[in-house]
Design a protein around this motif. Structure first.
Motif, PDB file in Angstrom:
ATOM      1  N   LEU A  82      57.971  54.725 107.833  1.00 57.74           N
ATOM      2  CA  LEU A  82      56.771  55.548 107.767  1.00 57.74           C
ATOM      3  C   LEU A  82      55.563  54.675 107.440  1.00 57.74           C
ATOM      4  CD1 LEU A  82      58.271  58.433 105.603  1.00 57.74           C
ATOM      5  CD2 LEU A  82      57.807  58.506 108.053  1.00 57.74           C
ATOM      6  N   GLU A  83      54.407  55.058 107.941  1.00 58.42           N
ATOM      7  CA  GLU A  83      53.178  54.329 107.635  1.00 58.42           C
ATOM      8  C   GLU A  83      52.684  54.755 106.256  1.00 58.42           C
ATOM      9  OE1 GLU A  83      50.609  51.542 107.884  1.00 58.42           O
ATOM     10  OE2 GLU A  83      51.916  51.906 109.587  1.00 58.42           O
ATOM     11  N   ALA A  84      52.398  53.787 105.400  1.00 56.94           N
ATOM     12  CA  ALA A  84      51.921  54.071 104.055  1.00 56.94           C
ATOM     13  C   ALA A  84      50.409  53.865 103.983  1.00 56.94           C
ATOM     14  CB  ALA A  84      52.604  53.160 103.041  1.00 56.94           C
ATOM     15  N   MET A  85      49.745  54.754 103.261  1.00 55.48           N
ATOM     16  CA  MET A  85      48.321  54.598 103.003  1.00 55.48           C
ATOM     17  C   MET A  85      48.124  54.551 101.494  1.00 55.48           C
ATOM     18  SD  MET A  85      44.983  56.996 103.801  1.00 55.48           S
ATOM     19  CE  MET A  85      45.714  57.629 105.264  1.00 55.48           C
ATOM     20  N   ALA A  86      47.477  53.487 101.013  1.00 51.49           N
ATOM     21  CA  ALA A  86      47.274  53.317  99.581  1.00 51.49           C
ATOM     22  C   ALA A  86      46.118  54.175  99.088  1.00 51.49           C
ATOM     23  CB  ALA A  86      46.996  51.852  99.285  1.00 51.49           C
ATOM     24  N   HIS A  87      46.373  55.004  98.102  1.00 51.54           N
ATOM     25  CA  HIS A  87      45.373  55.819  97.395  1.00 51.54           C
ATOM     26  C   HIS A  87      44.834  54.902  96.297  1.00 51.54           C
ATOM     27  CE1 HIS A  87      44.339  58.661  94.114  1.00 51.54           C
ATOM     28  NE2 HIS A  87      44.011  59.478  95.090  1.00 51.54           N
ATOM     29  N   PHE A  88      43.596  54.404  96.463  1.00 56.97           N
ATOM     30  CA  PHE A  88      43.086  53.308  95.649  1.00 56.97           C
ATOM     31  C   PHE A  88      41.747  53.687  95.025  1.00 56.97           C
ATOM     32  CE2 PHE A  88      41.280  48.850  95.555  1.00 56.97           C
ATOM     33  CZ  PHE A  88      42.146  48.374  94.590  1.00 56.97           C
ATOM     34  N   THR A  89      41.622  53.540  93.697  1.00 59.88           N
ATOM     35  CA  THR A  89      40.406  53.955  93.002  1.00 59.88           C
ATOM     36  C   THR A  89      39.803  52.811  92.187  1.00 59.88           C
ATOM     37  OG1 THR A  89      41.379  54.667  90.895  1.00 59.88           O
ATOM     38  CG2 THR A  89      41.443  56.254  92.731  1.00 59.88           C
ATOM     39  N   CYS A  90      38.578  53.054  91.720  1.00 59.51           N
ATOM     40  CA  CYS A  90      37.839  52.110  90.865  1.00 59.51           C
ATOM     41  C   CYS A  90      38.134  52.315  89.386  1.00 59.51           C
ATOM     42  CB  CYS A  90      36.331  52.318  91.006  1.00 59.51           C
ATOM     43  SG  CYS A  90      35.629  52.437  92.607  1.00 59.51           S
ATOM     44  N   VAL A  91      38.834  53.357  89.031  1.00 58.81           N
ATOM     45  CA  VAL A  91      38.986  53.772  87.633  1.00 58.81           C
ATOM     46  C   VAL A  91      39.587  52.659  86.779  1.00 58.81           C
ATOM     47  CG1 VAL A  91      40.085  55.430  86.063  1.00 58.81           C
ATOM     48  CG2 VAL A  91      39.244  56.187  88.292  1.00 58.81           C
ATOM     49  N   GLY A  92      38.865  52.292  85.734  1.00 63.64           N
ATOM     50  CA  GLY A  92      39.372  51.326  84.762  1.00 63.64           C
ATOM     51  C   GLY A  92      39.504  49.910  85.263  1.00 63.64           C
ATOM     52  N   ALA A  93      38.893  49.578  86.387  1.00 65.91           N
ATOM     53  CA  ALA A  93      39.109  48.267  87.004  1.00 65.91           C
ATOM     54  C   ALA A  93      37.818  47.476  87.131  1.00 65.91           C
ATOM     55  CB  ALA A  93      39.714  48.449  88.383  1.00 65.91           C
ATOM     56  N   THR A  94      37.927  46.170  86.909  1.00 66.82           N
ATOM     57  CA  THR A  94      36.821  45.272  87.223  1.00 66.82           C
ATOM     58  C   THR A  94      36.923  44.920  88.702  1.00 66.82           C
ATOM     59  OG1 THR A  94      38.086  43.259  86.786  1.00 66.82           O
ATOM     60  CG2 THR A  94      36.913  44.266  84.898  1.00 66.82           C
ATOM     61  N   VAL A  95      35.888  44.306  89.231  1.00 65.41           N
ATOM     62  CA  VAL A  95      35.926  43.870  90.627  1.00 65.41           C
ATOM     63  C   VAL A  95      37.071  42.887  90.842  1.00 65.41           C
ATOM     64  CG1 VAL A  95      34.655  42.574  92.398  1.00 65.41           C
ATOM     65  CG2 VAL A  95      33.499  44.357  91.083  1.00 65.41           C
ATOM     66  N   ARG A 106      47.617  43.623 100.657  1.00 61.30           N
ATOM     67  CA  ARG A 106      47.605  42.862 101.912  1.00 61.30           C
ATOM     68  C   ARG A 106      48.913  42.089 102.066  1.00 61.30           C
ATOM     69  NH1 ARG A 106      43.865  38.223 101.222  1.00 61.30           N
ATOM     70  NH2 ARG A 106      45.719  37.528 100.124  1.00 61.30           N
ATOM     71  N   ASP A 107      49.321  41.381 101.025  1.00 64.66           N
ATOM     72  CA  ASP A 107      50.544  40.573 101.082  1.00 64.66           C
ATOM     73  C   ASP A 107      51.789  41.427 101.250  1.00 64.66           C
ATOM     74  OD1 ASP A 107      48.832  38.428 100.742  1.00 64.66           O
ATOM     75  OD2 ASP A 107      49.385  38.089  98.631  1.00 64.66           O
ATOM     76  N   ALA A 108      51.718  42.701 100.838  1.00 61.62           N
ATOM     77  CA  ALA A 108      52.850  43.627 100.985  1.00 61.62           C
ATOM     78  C   ALA A 108      52.881  44.261 102.379  1.00 61.62           C
ATOM     79  CB  ALA A 108      52.776  44.719  99.925  1.00 61.62           C
ATOM     80  N   GLY A 109      51.864  43.987 103.197  1.00 62.73           N
ATOM     81  CA  GLY A 109      51.847  44.535 104.550  1.00 62.73           C
ATOM     82  C   GLY A 109      51.224  45.917 104.662  1.00 62.73           C
ATOM     83  N   ILE A 110      50.575  46.379 103.612  1.00 63.21           N
ATOM     84  CA  ILE A 110      49.886  47.672 103.673  1.00 63.21           C
ATOM     85  C   ILE A 110      48.666  47.496 104.562  1.00 63.21           C
ATOM     86  CG2 ILE A 110      48.614  49.386 102.316  1.00 63.21           C
ATOM     87  CD1 ILE A 110      50.516  48.636  99.965  1.00 63.21           C
ATOM     88  N   GLU A 111      48.430  48.438 105.466  1.00 60.16           N
ATOM     89  CA  GLU A 111      47.330  48.321 106.425  1.00 60.16           C
ATOM     90  C   GLU A 111      46.223  49.341 106.208  1.00 60.16           C
ATOM     91  OE1 GLU A 111      49.357  48.725 110.145  1.00 60.16           O
ATOM     92  OE2 GLU A 111      50.207  46.713 110.029  1.00 60.16           O
ATOM     93  N   ASN A 112      46.498  50.413 105.462  1.00 58.01           N
ATOM     94  CA  ASN A 112      45.551  51.515 105.301  1.00 58.01           C
ATOM     95  C   ASN A 112      45.252  51.755 103.834  1.00 58.01           C
ATOM     96  OD1 ASN A 112      45.722  52.435 108.200  1.00 58.01           O
ATOM     97  ND2 ASN A 112      47.866  52.563 107.574  1.00 58.01           N
ATOM     98  N   VAL A 113      43.952  51.859 103.510  1.00 53.51           N
ATOM     99  CA  VAL A 113      43.531  52.078 102.126  1.00 53.51           C
ATOM    100  C   VAL A 113      42.579  53.268 102.078  1.00 53.51           C
ATOM    101  CG1 VAL A 113      42.263  51.099 100.174  1.00 53.51           C
ATOM    102  CG2 VAL A 113      43.789  49.640 101.519  1.00 53.51           C
ATOM    103  N   LEU A 114      42.919  54.262 101.263  1.00 57.25           N
ATOM    104  CA  LEU A 114      42.028  55.383 100.981  1.00 57.25           C
ATOM    105  C   LEU A 114      41.199  54.971  99.769  1.00 57.25           C
ATOM    106  CD1 LEU A 114      40.935  58.255 101.224  1.00 57.25           C
ATOM    107  CD2 LEU A 114      42.950  59.038  99.953  1.00 57.25           C
ATOM    108  N   ALA A 115      39.924  54.627  99.993  1.00 54.10           N
ATOM    109  CA  ALA A 115      39.045  54.109  98.943  1.00 54.10           C
ATOM    110  C   ALA A 115      38.301  55.260  98.277  1.00 54.10           C
ATOM    111  CB  ALA A 115      38.058  53.107  99.545  1.00 54.10           C
ATOM    112  N   LEU A 116      38.611  55.486  97.006  1.00 54.67           N
ATOM    113  CA  LEU A 116      38.024  56.589  96.237  1.00 54.67           C
ATOM    114  C   LEU A 116      37.426  56.057  94.941  1.00 54.67           C
ATOM    115  CD1 LEU A 116      41.110  58.958  96.476  1.00 54.67           C
ATOM    116  CD2 LEU A 116      39.021  59.132  97.843  1.00 54.67           C
TER     117      LEU A 116
END
Length: 189
Positions: A82-95, A106-116
Motif C-alpha cells: 500500500l502507498e503510505a502518506m506521512a501525516h507530518f506537523t510542526c508541533v514541538g519541532a525546530t526546523v 526520504r531514506d525510508a522510501g516514503i514519497e508522500n507527505v501531508l504537511a500540516l
C-alpha cells in the motif's frame, strides 16, 4: 478525480472510486495490554482488503523522537503493498528536527507527505510556535517542497478553518500553501 483513500490513525475514511460518498469508517485504538504488532497487522489486513490508493500514517515525530511512524509507513509499503502518506506537523519541532525527520522519511522510501501545522499540544488551547520552529502549514510546505522530492499534500477547509476570521483569509492561506509547493489538497468531511 475520485480517490479511494484510507486514514489509519484514530479512524479511517474510505471514499468510493465512483464518487465522493463515504464508503466506510473504521475506528482503531490500541490500548494497554494489546499486542501492538498484532493489532497493527490486523488493521492493515482490513485496510488492504478495501484496496485503497493510499494509507495516511501519523509519523509522530518530532516531538516524540521516535521513529514508530516511519517504521509503520515502511511496513505498510513493504508488507502490504500500500502507498503510505506521512501525516507530518510542526508541533514541538525546530526546523532541524523537521529536516531530520524528513531525511528519515526520504531514506525510508516514503514519497508522500501531508504537511500540516498541527493542533495545539494536549492541554493547550492555542498553537504556539516552537522556538526555532515553524508556525504555519505553508511554511512547512515550503520547507518540504524546496528541499525534498516528496509529493506534498496540504489541507483545505470547505467550511473555513476554525482559526480563520473569514473565507477570504482562509482562501489566501490556502493559496500560500499551493504557492509554497502543495501539489494535492485534501479535506475532512
Amino acid at each position: 478525480f475520485p480517490v479511494n483513500s484510507v486514514k489509519a490513525m484514530r479512524g479511517c475514511l474510505l471514499l468510493e472510486p465512483e464518487g465522493w460518498g463515504v464508503k466506510a469508517r473504521f475506528s482503531y485504538y490500541v490500548g494497554l495490554g494489546v499486542d501492538i504488532k498484532q493489532a497493527f497487522d490486523e488493521l492493515l489486513e482490513a485496510v488492504e482488503a478495501e484496496s485503497p490508493d493510499a494509507v495516511l500514517t501519523d509519523i509522530r515525530m518530532p516531538p516524540t523522537g521516535t521513529d514508530e511512524g516511519i517504521r509503520a509507513a515502511k511496513r505498510i509499503r513493504a508488507d502490504h503493498g500500500l502507498e503510505a502518506m506521512a501525516h507530518f506537523t510542526c508541533v514541538g519541532a525546530t526546523v532541524e528536527d523537521l529536516h531530520d525527520a524528513l531525511r528519515q522519511m526520504r531514506d525510508a522510501g516514503i514519497e508522500n507527505v501531508l504537511a500540516l501545522r498541527g493542533d495545539p499540544p494536549r492541554g493547550e488551547t492555542k498553537f504556539v510556535k516552537t522556538e526555532g520552529g515553524l508556525g504555519y502549514a505553508s511554511e512547512l510546505t515550503e520547507l518540504v517542497a524546496s528541499n525534498y522530492d516528496f509529493c506534498v499534500v496540504g489541507a483545505c477547509y470547505p467550511e473555513v478553518h476554525q482559526e480563520a476570521p473569514d473565507r477570504e483569509t482562509d482562501l489566501a492561506n490556502l493559496e500560500r500553501k499551493v504557492a509554497a509547493g502543495a501539489r494535492v489538497l485534501i479535506t475532512q468531511l
